[in-house]
Design a protein around this motif. Structure first.
Motif, PDB file in Angstrom:
ATOM      1  N   VAL A  90       0.832  -1.201   0.000  1.00 55.03           N
ATOM      2  CA  VAL A  90       0.000   0.000   0.000  1.00 55.03           C
ATOM      3  C   VAL A  90       0.866   1.251   0.000  1.00 55.03           C
ATOM      4  O   VAL A  90       0.617   2.204  -0.768  1.00 55.03           O
ATOM      5  CB  VAL A  90      -0.956  -0.006   1.212  1.00 55.03           C
ATOM      6  N   LEU A 130       1.230   4.130  -2.988  1.00 53.55           N
ATOM      7  CA  LEU A 130       1.026   5.548  -2.690  1.00 53.55           C
ATOM      8  C   LEU A 130       2.270   6.369  -3.033  1.00 53.55           C
ATOM      9  O   LEU A 130       2.190   7.437  -3.655  1.00 53.55           O
ATOM     10  CB  LEU A 130       0.669   5.717  -1.210  1.00 53.55           C
ATOM     11  N   THR A 182     -10.075   2.007 -10.207  1.00 53.39           N
ATOM     12  CA  THR A 182      -9.049   2.715  -9.437  1.00 53.39           C
ATOM     13  C   THR A 182      -7.947   3.267 -10.344  1.00 53.39           C
ATOM     14  O   THR A 182      -7.324   4.283 -10.006  1.00 53.39           O
ATOM     15  CB  THR A 182      -8.440   1.794  -8.374  1.00 53.39           C
ATOM     16  N   THR A 187      -9.221  -2.479   4.935  1.00 49.11           N
ATOM     17  CA  THR A 187      -9.039  -1.036   4.770  1.00 49.11           C
ATOM     18  C   THR A 187      -7.880  -0.553   5.632  1.00 49.11           C
ATOM     19  O   THR A 187      -7.786  -0.891   6.812  1.00 49.11           O
ATOM     20  CB  THR A 187     -10.320  -0.264   5.149  1.00 49.11           C
ATOM     21  N   PHE A 238      -7.141   3.188   1.984  1.00 54.05           N
ATOM     22  CA  PHE A 238      -7.073   2.231   0.887  1.00 54.05           C
ATOM     23  C   PHE A 238      -7.869   0.979   1.240  1.00 54.05           C
ATOM     24  O   PHE A 238      -7.683   0.403   2.317  1.00 54.05           O
ATOM     25  CB  PHE A 238      -5.621   1.825   0.612  1.00 54.05           C
ATOM     26  N   ILE A 243      -6.136  -2.809  -5.303  1.00 55.48           N
ATOM     27  CA  ILE A 243      -6.711  -1.639  -4.650  1.00 55.48           C
ATOM     28  C   ILE A 243      -8.088  -1.424  -5.286  1.00 55.48           C
ATOM     29  O   ILE A 243      -8.201  -1.131  -6.471  1.00 55.48           O
ATOM     30  CB  ILE A 243      -5.833  -0.391  -4.847  1.00 55.48           C
ATOM     31  N   PHE A 293      -9.911   4.101  -2.908  1.00 56.23           N
ATOM     32  CA  PHE A 293      -9.021   4.904  -2.071  1.00 56.23           C
ATOM     33  C   PHE A 293      -9.527   6.335  -2.030  1.00 56.23           C
ATOM     34  O   PHE A 293     -10.306   6.781  -2.885  1.00 56.23           O
ATOM     35  CB  PHE A 293      -7.587   4.879  -2.614  1.00 56.23           C
TER      36      PHE A 293
END
Length: 231
Positions: A104, A108, A136, A175, A201, A222, A225
């Motif tokens: 994650v 990002l 996404t 999450t 996320f 994902i 988000f």
């Protein structure tokens, strides 16, 4: 001639043909006919054997030249580098919480960091797409357009991220909340701004894809988000 005489002596005179000549010709035709049938059967057998031999060679060639990929998941201690576990991918389909947090944060960081080189930027995004579905992917693309990422790279601007913490939400194992500091720099390298941001996320898992298995070995996706500035 002795053979024909022997054969004719065994013929019942009551049967037809009653001519010795016809009896001999009939016997000759019988023998020739049986040989023709035998030759035809041998030809068919040879063709069948040849066909299966070719098929066996093709199958052997296919398996001999097929590339078999058997990926392993190796977990190591982040401080000592010691190997903790080694599992075949088929035996371990989901990472632990720390593994999910790693991916994650990597996603990002790759989508929020603005490097000086456009090639590095594109490579970062190409890696991220292995973790996204169509929805996404579009959402991340809209974010990059809205924040003028490519224009900032063309103008020599950059940004860096520093992770503060990442934790799963209580009662929602799929999450994760991420909080980080984002620093933006101008073309001259001087700081343009510093921001405290957070994101949520939502993750899921699908069957790993062969073409992205070295990037996303667990099949992490994902599914949604959101990103906002902390107040």
């Amino acid at each position: 001639m002795s053979e024909l005489k022997h054969q004719s002596s065994e013929i019942d005179p009551r049967q037809t043909p009653d001519s010795k000549y016809n009896v001999a010709r009939q016997e000759w035709d019988r023998r020739i006919g049986s040989k023709v049938v035998l030759i035809a059967q041998l030809k068919i057998a040879i063709i069948v054997v040849f066909f299966f031999a070719v098929m066996a060679c093709c199958v052997a060639w296919y398996y001999a030249n097929r590339s078999v990929v058997l990926p392993y998941i190796v977990q190591v201690d982040s401080k000592t580098g010691a190997v903790i576990t080694v599992d075949k991918l088929a035996e371990q389909t989901k990472p632990n919480a720390a593994g999910i947090e790693y991916f994650v944060w990597r996603i990002l960081k790759n989508t929020r960091t603005i490097p000086k080189d456009i090639i590095v930027y594109k490579n970062n995004w190409q890696e991220v797409y292995a973790f996204l579905d169509a929805q996404t992917s579009q959402k991340f693309n809209d974010m990059a357009i809205r924040e003028n990422h490519k224009e900032k790279i063309e103008n020599g601007k950059t940004s860096t991220l520093m992770l503060k913490n990442i934790t799963p939400l209580a009662g929602k194992e799929d999450t994760y909340n991420v909080r980080w500091q984002e620093v933006h720099y101008g073309k001259d390298g001087k700081k343009d701004g510093e921001y405290e941001l957070e994101a949520y996320f939502t993750v899921n898992f699908v069957t790993p894809q062969v073409d992205t298995i070295y990037i996303n070995p667990y099949g992490l996706r994902i599914t949604d988000f959101s990103i906002s500035q902390e107040r």
